[in-house]
Design an enzyme around this catalytic site. Sequence first.
Site, PDB file in Angstrom:
ATOM      1  N   GLU A  95      -9.675  -0.657  -1.481  1.00  0.00           N
ATOM      2  CA  GLU A  95      -9.352   0.748  -1.158  1.00  0.00           C
ATOM      3  C   GLU A  95      -9.448   1.625  -2.405  1.00  0.00           C
ATOM      4  OE1 GLU A  95      -5.635  -0.196   0.741  1.00  0.00           O
ATOM      5  OE2 GLU A  95      -6.774  -1.158   2.352  1.00  0.00           O
ATOM      6  N   HIS A  99      -8.362  -3.215  -5.928  1.00  0.00           N
ATOM      7  CA  HIS A  99      -8.333  -3.384  -4.477  1.00  0.00           C
ATOM      8  C   HIS A  99      -9.494  -2.586  -3.872  1.00  0.00           C
ATOM      9  CE1 HIS A  99      -7.099  -3.027  -0.328  1.00  0.00           C
ATOM     10  NE2 HIS A  99      -6.372  -4.112  -0.531  1.00  0.00           N
ATOM     11  N   LYS A 149       0.852  -1.199   0.000  1.00  0.00           N
ATOM     12  CA  LYS A 149       0.000   0.000   0.000  1.00  0.00           C
ATOM     13  C   LYS A 149       0.890   1.252   0.000  1.00  0.00           C
ATOM     14  CE  LYS A 149      -3.530  -2.763   2.184  1.00  0.00           C
ATOM     15  NZ  LYS A 149      -4.689  -2.855   3.039  1.00  0.00           N
ATOM     16  N   GLY A 197      -7.131  -5.088   7.335  1.00  0.00           N
ATOM     17  CA  GLY A 197      -6.520  -4.144   8.272  1.00  0.00           C
ATOM     18  C   GLY A 197      -7.232  -4.074   9.616  1.00  0.00           C
TER      19      GLY A 197
HETATM   20  P1  PGA Z   1      -4.252  -6.598   5.536  1.00  0.00           P
HETATM   21  O1  PGA Z   1      -4.543  -6.039   4.059  1.00  0.00           O
HETATM   22  O2  PGA Z   1      -3.439  -7.855   5.391  1.00  0.00           O
HETATM   23  O3  PGA Z   1      -3.506  -5.495   6.224  1.00  0.00           O
HETATM   24  O4  PGA Z   1      -5.585  -6.888   6.168  1.00  0.00           O
HETATM   25  C1  PGA Z   1      -4.807  -6.918   3.006  1.00  0.00           C
HETATM   26  C2  PGA Z   1      -5.042  -6.132   1.740  1.00  0.00           C
HETATM   27  O5  PGA Z   1      -5.655  -5.065   1.806  1.00  0.00           O
HETATM   28  O6  PGA Z   1      -4.623  -6.543   0.644  1.00  0.00           O
END
Ligand code: PGA
Length: 253
Positions: A99, A97, A11, A175
């Site tokens: 996000e 993704h 990220k 997350g």
């Molecule tokens: P995370 O994120 O392992 O921090 O939960 C996974 C992702 O968003 O690909």
Amino acid sequence: MRKQIAAANWKMNLTLAQAEMLVKDVLASQLDLKENQEAVFGIPFPYLVQMQNIIAGRPHIYTAAQNCSHKVSGAYTGEVSVEMLKSIGVPYVIIGHSERREYFKETNIELSEKVEMCFDYGLKPIFCCGEALEIREAGTQNNYVENQLEESLFHLSEERLTGFVIAYEPIWAIGTGKTATSEQAQEMHAHIRGILASHYSNQLAESVSILYGGSVKAANAKEIFGQPDVDGGLVGGASLKATEFVTIINSLK
Ligand code: PGA
């Protein structure tokens, strides 16, 4: 045999110096990558070339961009094209993704164009799908994910989708430290494989690698990856620590 993949998604984290140290630490570790296994680093654009240089010549280890433009080239300030990624030798691109869908309003239709663009230039998309908490609580996650796949992928030929990589990432597990149980992951992965089998063929469905993402860490990777339809993971937070990510890589089946 379909590929098993441990993919890091950094990220918007790490400075160049931290990124170099992390990749070097992972490469210096004992990695037990078998013939059908890969480790992939999802790297911010500015460091892709440097990280490519560090991993050059290491078998089974690849870079991924975290996004690409759905346009070929031209007056799109701030965008990065698939052709640019190809020109620096990046093999994978993380597409859609959650996000990006949430904060940058990427739609299934725009993502279908990005996936197609990757294929046109010979890059491999890692296509993300997954439902938000409200959808899981309403029990409609299967239809929701099916719709994401249908709108972004099902215009593509079976030939193009052979060996494709999908990451199922329930948004409520990203997350949050709240991992889906291995049963929940297996159930959705089997559902996705079933959808692929019915829209295309069993042969296609069996060739597609389906990664699980959402709070994967060293302590739970082996159990999640051990599920029959889970072919590895897309890992955020835990991929920022070399020892964690190495254990995750070595948890591939
Ligand atoms: P995370 O994120 O392992 O921090 O939960 C996974 C992702 O968003 O690909």
